[in-house]
Design a protein around this motif. Structure first.
Motif, PDB file in Angstrom:
ATOM      1  N   GLY A   1       9.304 -30.269  -2.291  1.00 51.62           N
ATOM      2  CA  GLY A   1       8.774 -28.935  -2.724  1.00 51.62           C
ATOM      3  C   GLY A   1       9.396 -28.583  -4.257  1.00 51.62           C
TER       4      GLY A   1
ATOM      5  N   TYR B   1       8.923 -26.167   5.038  1.00 51.22           N
ATOM      6  CA  TYR B   1       7.825 -26.776   4.287  1.00 51.22           C
ATOM      7  C   TYR B   1       8.109 -28.468   3.878  1.00 51.22           C
TER       8      TYR B   1
ATOM      9  N   LYS C   1      -3.440 -29.045  -1.539  1.00 54.91           N
ATOM     10  CA  LYS C   1      -2.392 -29.258  -2.600  1.00 54.91           C
ATOM     11  C   LYS C   1      -2.562 -28.091  -3.602  1.00 54.91           C
ATOM     12  N   ASN C   2      -3.149 -28.156  -4.440  1.00 51.15           N
ATOM     13  CA  ASN C   2      -3.389 -27.165  -5.655  1.00 51.15           C
ATOM     14  C   ASN C   2      -4.882 -27.126  -6.094  1.00 51.15           C
TER      15      ASN C   2
ATOM     16  N   ARG D   1      -0.801 -24.502  -2.555  1.00 54.03           N
ATOM     17  CA  ARG D   1       0.835 -24.483  -2.562  1.00 54.03           C
ATOM     18  C   ARG D   1       1.267 -23.117  -3.361  1.00 54.03           C
ATOM     19  N   ASP D   2       0.492 -23.092  -4.497  1.00 54.48           N
ATOM     20  CA  ASP D   2       1.157 -21.882  -5.505  1.00 54.48           C
ATOM     21  C   ASP D   2       0.847 -20.608  -4.736  1.00 54.48           C
TER      22      ASP D   2
ATOM     23  N   VAL E   1       7.521 -26.214  -6.730  1.00 56.14           N
ATOM     24  CA  VAL E   1       6.794 -25.222  -5.967  1.00 56.14           C
ATOM     25  C   VAL E   1       7.695 -24.160  -5.230  1.00 56.14           C
TER      26      VAL E   1
ATOM     27  N   VAL F   1       1.944 -29.539   3.669  1.00 58.07           N
ATOM     28  CA  VAL F   1       0.899 -29.702   2.512  1.00 58.07           C
ATOM     29  C   VAL F   1       0.516 -31.095   2.163  1.00 58.07           C
TER      30      VAL F   1
ATOM     31  N   LEU G   1      -1.764 -26.984   4.695  1.00 64.50           N
ATOM     32  CA  LEU G   1      -2.392 -26.694   3.472  1.00 64.50           C
ATOM     33  C   LEU G   1      -2.932 -27.776   2.379  1.00 64.50           C
TER      34      LEU G   1
END
Length: 303
Positions: A27, A69, A158-159, A2-3, A30, A99, A156
């Motif tokens: 979001g 998003y 996540k992180n 995400r970043d 983010v 995401v 995507l």
């Protein structure tokens, strides 16, 4: 992921004032980087996913390059008719960015899991489907998406996913990326299972198995040439995905194998054709439904 997505999108928006970002009220923590930098090119439409897609299509028809998003089930299934008609049918330059691949939102339950999205989106004519597996792939796909013609779906995780590629890797939409080369087995991965595939290739060396690792960060258009090369080499093929075994990477690969008219040993590892009723975090559910605790022993017995 995400970043990396929002960092690269901000960078691209600095270079191209056509880029616009829409969120259906999601979001937070983010998207603020984009909102604060480009308030006139950011819109929160509220909890109204169908409306988000309609607005995005209108902006795209007015010359904007629009990114929508949200969590994957909301950005693909809740507004599927609008995606089908306003984006795919009309070939508008909208990028649906979802995401939470697979069981990333594990504790939230089946409503927030994403195990059908690749199958749904790849069935749409004109739709490009990208499923990056690490931050390097995310960065390159977002960069290339700016000049891509037509609608896209970008899946995507996540992180905190680790970098598997180095920064000089040649990543192109529509072309799979070979990360390792081996003679005994070829592991094909997509999306957030790239790390698992990478770990398996390393672990298999302890058993004398040299495995190739290939990342299919693009599911549509599918890199048939890569699969045909593997078939011609006669190397066993294993697909690995956090998605239903129906309709995703395994299906894409098996279609190529079937049409090739050649035989090759083939195994698919993914989510069984079922919804998860298991309560637990991402790793717990993944282990229960896909990996069976490890998976290495299963691979060795299959080989």
């Amino acid at each position: 992921m995400r970043d990396t997505f929002i960092t690269e999108l901000v960078h691209q928006a600095e270079l191209d004032d056509r880029i616009f970002l829409i969120t259906p009220d999601i979001g937070y923590s983010v998207l603020e980087k984009f909102r604060d930098r480009f308030p006139d090119r950011y819109l929160n439409v509220g909890i109204a996913e169908q409306n988000a897609v309609g607005v995005a299509a209108g902006l795209a028809l007015s010359g904007k390059i629009v990114y929508v998003y949200s969590i994957i089930p909301f950005v693909t299934m809740r507004c599927f008719e609008q995606v089908r008609v306003d984006l795919a049918y009309m070939r508008t330059n909208v990028r649906m960015v979802g995401v939470g691949a697979g069981f990333s939102y594990g504790p939230a339950g089946a409503t927030h899991h994403s195990i059908e999205d690749i199958a749904i989106m790849r069935a749409l004519p004109n739709m490009t489907v990208c499923c990056p597996g690490d931050p390097v792939e995310v960065k390159e796909i977002i960069r290339q998406s700016v000049t891509h013609d037509g609608p896209m779906y970008i899946r995507l995780g996540k992180n905190r996913e680790p970098k598997i590629h180095n920064e000089l890797s040649d990543i192109k939409i529509g072309k799979a990326s070979q990360i390792k080369k081996g003679k005994d087995l070829c592991i094909l991965t997509t999306s957030n299972m790239l790390e698992q595939g990478y770990n398996w290739t390393n672990e298999l060396t302890n058993y004398g198995v040299e495995a190739s690792l290939i990342s299919f960060h693009t599911i549509k258009p599918f890199d048939k040439e890569m699969v045909l090369n593997i078939i011609n080499e006669g190397v066993p093929i294993l697909t690995l995905e956090e998605h239903n075994i129906i309709g995703g990477l395994a299906t894409s690969v098996s279609e190529v194998i079937a049409e090739s008219g050649k035989g090759v040993k083939f195994k698919k590892i993914g989510v069984p054709d079922m919804y998860s009723h298991i309560v637990g975090d991402h790793e717990f559910i993944r282990n229960k439904l896909i990996l069976n605790g490890n998976g290495i022993q299963e691979i060795l017995e299959w080989l």
